[in-house]
Design an enzyme around this catalytic site. Structure first.
Site, PDB file in Angstrom:
ATOM      1  N   SER A 183      39.595  48.607  41.657  1.00 22.93           N
ATOM      2  CA  SER A 183      40.465  49.259  42.645  1.00 22.93           C
ATOM      3  C   SER A 183      41.323  50.372  42.071  1.00 22.93           C
ATOM      4  CB  SER A 183      41.356  48.214  43.325  1.00 22.93           C
ATOM      5  OG  SER A 183      42.016  47.419  42.363  1.00 22.93           O
ATOM      6  N   HIS A 211      36.268  47.372  47.620  1.00 22.77           N
ATOM      7  CA  HIS A 211      36.129  48.838  47.608  1.00 22.77           C
ATOM      8  C   HIS A 211      34.676  49.291  47.615  1.00 22.77           C
ATOM      9  CE1 HIS A 211      40.404  49.504  47.062  1.00 22.77           C
ATOM     10  NE2 HIS A 211      40.383  48.444  46.284  1.00 22.77           N
ATOM     11  N   LYS A 243      39.576  48.165  54.475  1.00 21.90           N
ATOM     12  CA  LYS A 243      39.315  49.413  53.754  1.00 21.90           C
ATOM     13  C   LYS A 243      38.269  50.231  54.515  1.00 21.90           C
ATOM     14  CE  LYS A 243      41.630  47.533  49.972  1.00 21.90           C
ATOM     15  NZ  LYS A 243      41.727  46.327  49.189  1.00 21.90           N
TER      16      LYS A 243
HETATM   17  C1  LIG Z   1      42.623  45.216  48.937  1.00 26.36           C
HETATM   18  C2  LIG Z   1      41.977  44.303  47.985  1.00 26.36           C
HETATM   19  C3  LIG Z   1      41.976  42.925  48.194  1.00 26.36           C
HETATM   20  C4  LIG Z   1      42.776  42.278  49.278  1.00 26.36           C
HETATM   21  O1  LIG Z   1      42.250  42.478  50.528  1.00 26.36           O
HETATM   22  P1  LIG Z   1      43.223  42.422  51.804  1.00 26.36           P
HETATM   23  O2  LIG Z   1      42.315  42.229  52.950  1.00 26.36           O
HETATM   24  O3  LIG Z   1      43.952  43.723  51.810  1.00 26.36           O
HETATM   25  O4  LIG Z   1      44.146  41.268  51.585  1.00 26.36           O
HETATM   26  C5  LIG Z   1      41.238  42.139  47.331  1.00 26.36           C
HETATM   27  N1  LIG Z   1      40.567  42.675  46.303  1.00 26.36           N
HETATM   28  C6  LIG Z   1      40.571  44.009  46.058  1.00 26.36           C
HETATM   29  C7  LIG Z   1      39.803  44.534  44.899  1.00 26.36           C
HETATM   30  C8  LIG Z   1      41.298  44.851  46.877  1.00 26.36           C
HETATM   31  O5  LIG Z   1      41.340  46.154  46.611  1.00 26.36           O
END
Ligand SMILES: *Cc1c(COP(=O)(O)O)cnc(C)c1O
Length: 391
Positions: A183, A211, A243
């Site tokens: 990320s 991602h 995302k």
């Molecule tokens: C955003 C993210 C999460 C968490 O997901 P949410 O639905 O926002 O709680 C988990 N792992 C990674 C790598 C992320 O970037």
């Protein structure tokens, strides 16, 4: 007003954080999410959302959401196991299992909860969880929630992982855990090597595709598709909807035994209210768009290439990332904050990511691109970066 007896100590810590340039500050957006946002009355061209495909305010997704609210109401009213599980949730789980080529999928209310639930729900005393050092905080927290022993290996380093495997031969069960796309760096985990090693060692493999899901792979099915992993070798995969999918929530895909185990044992699944049914209806619509509108991924790829080529031409040090996450490491916190502010003065918004989110000394501008950007947006950003970083 509620305060704590050790309030002074908290204030001192906050002040210390501020002095160190590490203070996190909330700002309110008044416009819809997108590449053009209004934050506290100011307009910005944004390079800091994870809305990679530009779906966060897509009219068809909004329509699906509103129609389902008319039909089902807003709140789901209960946990999945207690009438919270609607027809839309069921349909979405079936569609996701098919899309990811796995037997079953299970919805969670957020990616954070999904990661906690998988690690805690599957691993227990006498087990070992082995994680990449740059894994997302929620994966590390899943490890902390579980009674299993925790090991970490150098980022994306297979020989370091092999060492950890050798050290953990005595474990009852072992689970290797990695982000699919990291990320804060944007690089890919070496999934083919992870799959091979897990297989040789008789370990499980769990990939966080937050991602990657929707963005990489020919059809946007994520890391497994990108690396072309054979059906029988597929890892357990977690994908999020907040995302690239432009909605909210998450899922885990695996075989039936894993999913049934999570339904029994994942505390973050059992003890929480199901997401609104309308959100599942909206995500079903985004899944359709992700599958049908491959031009979004193509456009994103060409913007990524344009940005990288331009930045390299300026002599900016990029990381080894071909994804929508294009960080520029500044190193010094205060310098990075200054650059972030100077960009804002030109109407450009980028994330400035500091420790502890990233390792000490690697404070960075986290630039993220979206299929909604156009070529001139990239040029504008590059021009600003040139004046600020190349003189
Ligand atoms: C955003 C993210 C999460 C968490 O997901 P949410 O639905 O926002 O709680 C988990 N792992 C990674 C790598 C992320 O970037």
């Amino acid at each position: 007003m509620a305060s704590l007896p050790w309030s002074q100590q908290l204030s001192d810590t906050l002040a210390e954080r501020q002095r160190a340039g590490r203070y996190r500050k909330l700002r309110t957006r008044s416009s819809e999410q997108g590449i053009h946002v209004i934050i506290e009355g100011e307009k910005f061209l944004s390079f800091c959302s994870n809305d990679y495909l530009g779906l966060a305010n897509h009219p068809e997704i909004k329509r699906a959401f509103i129609n389902a609210i008319d039909e089902q109401g807003v709140g789901s009213g209960a946990a999945h196991l207690l009438t919270g599980h609607s027809y839309y949730h069921q349909q979405l789980e079936e569609a996701l299992a098919e899309f990811t080529g796995q037997e079953k999928a299970l919805l969670f209310s957020s990616g954070y909860q999904a990661n906690m639930g998988v690690i805690d729900g599957l691993m227990t005393r006498d087990d070992v969880v082995i994680q990449d050092k740059l894994n997302h905080a929620s994966l590390l927290d899943g490890g902390r929630l579980s009674a299993a022993k925790q090991l970490r290996y150098q980022h994306a380093d297979i020989s370091a992982l092999e060492e950890r495997m050798a050290q953990s031969q005595q474990a009852n069960h072992r689970l290797i855990v990695s982000d699919g796309v990291f990320s804060m760096d944007g690089d890919l985990a070496p999934l083919n090597d992870l799959v091979r090693l897990a297989k040789i060692q008789g370990a499980g493999l769990f990939i966080d595709d937050a991602h990657a899901f929707g963005v990489i792979g020919e059809r946007g099915a994520g890391s497994v598709e990108h690396w072309d992993i054979e059906q029988q070798d597929r890892p357990i995969v977690m994908g999020t909807f907040g995302k690239a999918f432009g909605t909210a929530g998450a899922f885990v895909a695996a075989d039936e035994v894993v999913i049934e185990t999570l339904i029994q044992q994942a505390r973050t699944y059992v003890y929480t209210t199901a997401q609104p049914a309308a959100l599942a209806a909206a995500t079903l619509q985004s899944l359709k768009l992700v599958q049908q509108e491959s031009w979004r991924r193509d456009k994103l790829s060409s913007l990524i290439a344009q940005f990288r080529q331009g930045a390299q031409g300026l002599g900016l040090a990029l990381l080894a990332s071909d994804t929508a996450i294009q960080p520029i490491v500044i190193g010094d916190d205060k310098k990075a904050i200054e650059v972030g502010k100077a960009l804002e003065q030109q109407g450009l918004l980028v994330g400035v990511i500091r420790p502890p989110t990233v390792p000490e000394g690697s404070t960075r501008l986290r630039i993220t691109l979206s299929a909604d950007h156009c070529e001139v947006d990239i040029v504008e950003l590059l021009t600003a970066l040139e004046t600020l970083l190349c003189t």
